[in-house]
Design an enzyme around this catalytic site. Structure first.
Site, PDB file in Angstrom:
ATOM      1  N   GLY A   1     -24.058   3.299   4.630  1.00 11.99           N
ATOM      2  CA  GLY A   1     -23.113   3.992   3.521  1.00 11.99           C
ATOM      3  C   GLY A   1     -23.770   3.672   2.139  1.00 11.99           C
TER       4      GLY A   1
ATOM      5  N   GLY B   1     -22.661   5.039  -0.752  1.00  8.66           N
ATOM      6  CA  GLY B   1     -21.651   5.776  -1.688  1.00  8.66           C
ATOM      7  C   GLY B   1     -21.609   4.898  -3.002  1.00  8.66           C
ATOM      8  N   ASN B   2     -20.346   4.835  -3.553  1.00  8.27           N
ATOM      9  CA  ASN B   2     -20.090   4.180  -4.839  1.00  8.27           C
ATOM     10  C   ASN B   2     -20.557   2.675  -4.695  1.00  8.27           C
ATOM     11  OD1 ASN B   2     -19.244   6.399  -6.303  1.00  8.27           O
ATOM     12  ND2 ASN B   2     -17.113   6.008  -5.324  1.00  8.27           N
ATOM     13  N   VAL B   3     -20.081   1.892  -3.581  1.00  9.35           N
ATOM     14  CA  VAL B   3     -20.309   0.540  -3.615  1.00  9.35           C
ATOM     15  C   VAL B   3     -21.945   0.230  -3.008  1.00  9.35           C
ATOM     16  CG1 VAL B   3     -19.759  -1.749  -2.713  1.00  9.35           C
ATOM     17  CG2 VAL B   3     -18.023   0.047  -3.200  1.00  9.35           C
TER      18      VAL B   3
ATOM     19  N   LYS C   1       0.734  -1.176   0.036  1.00 12.08           N
ATOM     20  CA  LYS C   1       0.010  -0.075   0.014  1.00 12.08           C
ATOM     21  C   LYS C   1       0.760   1.275  -0.020  1.00 12.08           C
ATOM     22  CE  LYS C   1      -4.466   0.839   0.655  1.00 12.08           C
ATOM     23  NZ  LYS C   1      -5.804  -0.022   0.191  1.00 12.08           N
TER      24      LYS C   1
HETATM   25  P1  NAI Z   1     -17.582   5.904  -1.051  1.00 14.65           P
HETATM   26  O1  NAI Z   1     -16.791   7.237  -0.183  1.00 14.65           O
HETATM   27  O2  NAI Z   1     -18.286   6.249  -2.244  1.00 14.65           O
HETATM   28  O3  NAI Z   1     -19.083   5.901   0.034  1.00 14.65           O
HETATM   29  C1  NAI Z   1     -18.804   5.828   1.192  1.00 14.65           C
HETATM   30  C2  NAI Z   1     -20.345   6.226   1.755  1.00 14.65           C
HETATM   31  O4  NAI Z   1     -20.300   6.168   3.273  1.00 14.65           O
HETATM   32  C3  NAI Z   1     -20.498   7.919   1.659  1.00 14.65           C
HETATM   33  O5  NAI Z   1     -21.698   7.953   0.845  1.00 14.65           O
HETATM   34  C4  NAI Z   1     -20.440   8.432   2.929  1.00 14.65           C
HETATM   35  O6  NAI Z   1     -21.308   9.680   2.880  1.00 14.65           O
HETATM   36  C5  NAI Z   1     -20.861   7.482   3.834  1.00 14.65           C
HETATM   37  N1  NAI Z   1     -20.377   7.482   5.211  1.00 14.65           N
HETATM   38  C6  NAI Z   1     -19.468   7.695   5.820  1.00 14.65           C
HETATM   39  N2  NAI Z   1     -19.326   7.695   6.945  1.00 14.65           N
HETATM   40  C7  NAI Z   1     -20.647   7.283   7.263  1.00 14.65           C
HETATM   41  C8  NAI Z   1     -21.127   6.872   8.715  1.00 14.65           C
HETATM   42  N3  NAI Z   1     -20.762   7.028   9.791  1.00 14.65           N
HETATM   43  N4  NAI Z   1     -22.431   6.225   8.463  1.00 14.65           N
HETATM   44  C9  NAI Z   1     -23.098   6.273   7.353  1.00 14.65           C
HETATM   45  N5  NAI Z   1     -22.546   6.395   6.195  1.00 14.65           N
HETATM   46  C10 NAI Z   1     -21.261   7.096   6.153  1.00 14.65           C
HETATM   47  O7  NAI Z   1     -16.727   4.687  -0.839  1.00 14.65           O
HETATM   48  P2  NAI Z   1     -17.060   3.606  -1.608  1.00 14.65           P
HETATM   49  O8  NAI Z   1     -15.924   3.447  -2.734  1.00 14.65           O
HETATM   50  O9  NAI Z   1     -18.384   3.313  -1.770  1.00 14.65           O
HETATM   51  O10 NAI Z   1     -16.337   2.417  -0.364  1.00 14.65           O
HETATM   52  C11 NAI Z   1     -17.226   1.918   0.964  1.00 14.65           C
HETATM   53  C12 NAI Z   1     -16.365   1.189   1.666  1.00 14.65           C
HETATM   54  O11 NAI Z   1     -15.934  -0.036   0.826  1.00 14.65           O
HETATM   55  C13 NAI Z   1     -14.886   1.682   1.994  1.00 14.65           C
HETATM   56  O12 NAI Z   1     -15.024   1.141   3.501  1.00 14.65           O
HETATM   57  C14 NAI Z   1     -13.958   1.277   1.094  1.00 14.65           C
HETATM   58  O13 NAI Z   1     -12.609   1.184   1.676  1.00 14.65           O
HETATM   59  C15 NAI Z   1     -14.494  -0.313   0.742  1.00 14.65           C
HETATM   60  N6  NAI Z   1     -14.076  -0.787  -0.321  1.00 14.65           N
HETATM   61  C16 NAI Z   1     -14.443  -0.159  -1.672  1.00 14.65           C
HETATM   62  C17 NAI Z   1     -14.169  -0.656  -2.731  1.00 14.65           C
HETATM   63  C18 NAI Z   1     -14.453  -0.082  -4.177  1.00 14.65           C
HETATM   64  O14 NAI Z   1     -14.081  -0.768  -4.863  1.00 14.65           O
HETATM   65  N7  NAI Z   1     -14.800   1.011  -4.155  1.00 14.65           N
HETATM   66  C19 NAI Z   1     -13.307  -2.021  -2.714  1.00 14.65           C
HETATM   67  C20 NAI Z   1     -12.987  -2.642  -1.546  1.00 14.65           C
HETATM   68  C21 NAI Z   1     -13.543  -2.169  -0.180  1.00 14.65           C
END
Ligand code: NAI
Length: 350
Positions: A179, A181-183, A79
């Site tokens: 959450g 977000g994207n995923v 990393k």
């Molecule tokens: P993202 O940043 O697009 O979405 C995260 C969402 O969580 C955001 O909408 C944010 O507002 C929300 N959030 C933050 N704190 C919060 C809380 N306390 N309560 C409720 N919602 C909250 O990130 P993404 O890409 O969707 O990733 C989500 C998780 O999955 C992260 O932990 C990331 O490390 C993990 N991950 C993502 C991968 C990917 O392909 N994007 C791959 C493997 C793991």
């Protein structure tokens, strides 16, 4: 009592990154190269000091070794963590300087996006080195945003785990997603398509409201989501969602989500066992993204990504079955499986 084996602890290799001209300040940590070059994204975040950045890089690099091994990828774990400058800075110059540092490692480390970095940043990196992924896809080659693949892997894992541990189909279950977000949003759409009932929460009201309206999902406060009346809890926000407090109040019997490092501390895995909550190990469940990124680096096509992501469900099923048989947390069973894979590769290389 925590009954997990000691984690693999090979000597961590690290490279200090410092280029005052561009503002580059960080570290590349390489935990294991037994299975292949160390692969793991580049995090760009504010850290109070170099020590904090170093500790985070080491912890994340170790996690990548386990994740890559369990996804059957020919990569070790590594990393990069870059400290975000406090004042103004030239972002392109900073990521080009990072690209030069990656190039100097001559393929020992392969980078991609992580928290705080974008496709545009990786384009700058790619001007300096070919040891980078997460760029725009070409034709039917793997590449682009890994989130949909991560969401697909989570969905497959959840479907298998629900059948195995709850004896139910997703269509008959209520799923609490933390959450959107994207995923998380992509996962919610898949779950709604499968007929599941959704409860969602996000600190960003725009995200949760838009999704809630489209999918007819119930929206709750972020403080409530871990303890709502649901069958499955899916942490898809930041790490550390599983704490002594959240587990104590949890009604769900299965936890399966995308977030990295869901267990706030190692002992939480056993607390979940004590409460009869099944934990699908995060790094096995969320491997879809690294599968896409590594296929892009290896020049593979989308079909090979789909085939690997498709195996995530079966692997989670295997871990949960073994954990139940042995009366141990699936977290420790997964760790041991990963360690066996890495140790076998180490022996072969010796
Ligand atoms: P993202 O940043 O697009 O979405 C995260 C969402 O969580 C955001 O909408 C944010 O507002 C929300 N959030 C933050 N704190 C919060 C809380 N306390 N309560 C409720 N919602 C909250 O990130 P993404 O890409 O969707 O990733 C989500 C998780 O999955 C992260 O932990 C990331 O490390 C993990 N991950 C993502 C991968 C990917 O392909 N994007 C791959 C493997 C793991």
């Amino acid at each position: 009592m925590v009954v997990r084996p000691a984690r693999l602890n090979p000597p961590m290799q690290s490279v200090r990154l410092l280029d005052p001209e561009s503002g580059l300040d960080g570290v590349i940590a390489i935990h294991s190269t037994a299975l292949g070059p160390g692969a793991g994204g580049c995090r760009f975040w504010q850290y109070p000091n170099q020590e904090a950045a170093f500790d985070d890089a080491c912890r994340l690099a170790e996690g990548m070794s386990y994740k890559n091994a369990m996804a059957d990828l020919p990569f070790g774990g590594a990393k990069a963590v870059l400290r975000r400058p406090e004042g103004p800075f030239d972002r392109a110059a900073l990521f080009r300087a990072f690209g030069r540092a990656v190039e100097a490692l001559d393929g020992l480390y392969v980078t991609a996006e992580d928290v705080g970095t974008t496709v545009a940043d990786m384009r700058e990196v790619s001007a300096m080195t070919r040891h980078v992924a997460g760029l725009d896809p070409i034709d039917d080659q793997a590449g682009g945003d890994p989130s949909p693949w991560t969401a697909l892997g989570v969905f497959e894992a959840m479907r298998t785990a629900a059948r195995q541990t709850l004896g139910a189909e997703l269509a008959d279950l209520t799923i609490a997603v933390q959450g959107t977000g994207n995923v998380g949003a992509n996962l919610c759409r898949r779950l709604a398509d499968a007929g599941a009932k959704l409860i969602i929460a996000d600190i960003d009201p725009r995200r949760r409201n838009a999704l809630g309206a489209v999918l007819n999902a119930q929206i709750v406060d972020v403080e409530e989501i871990a303890s709502v009346e649901a069958n499955i809890f899916a942490p898809c926000a930041l790490g550390g969602a599983l704490t002594a407090q959240s587990v104590a109040g949890m009604k769900a019997r299965l936890v399966c989500g995308a977030a990295n490092n869901q267990l706030a501390t190692a002992d939480i895995a056993d607390r979940m066992m004590d409460r009869g909550i099944v934990y699908a190990p995060d790094y096995v469940v969320n491997a879809g993204g690294i599968i896409s990124v590594s296929a892009e680096y290896l020049g593979e096509d989308i079909a090979s990504v789909a085939a690997r992501v498709d195996r995530i469900g079966a692997r989670v099923g295997e871990i949960l079955a073994l954990a139940q048989q042995e009366g141990r947390s699936p977290a420790w069973v997964a760790d041991e499986m990963a360690e066996r894979i890495i140790a076998a590769a180490d022996r072969q290389a010796a």
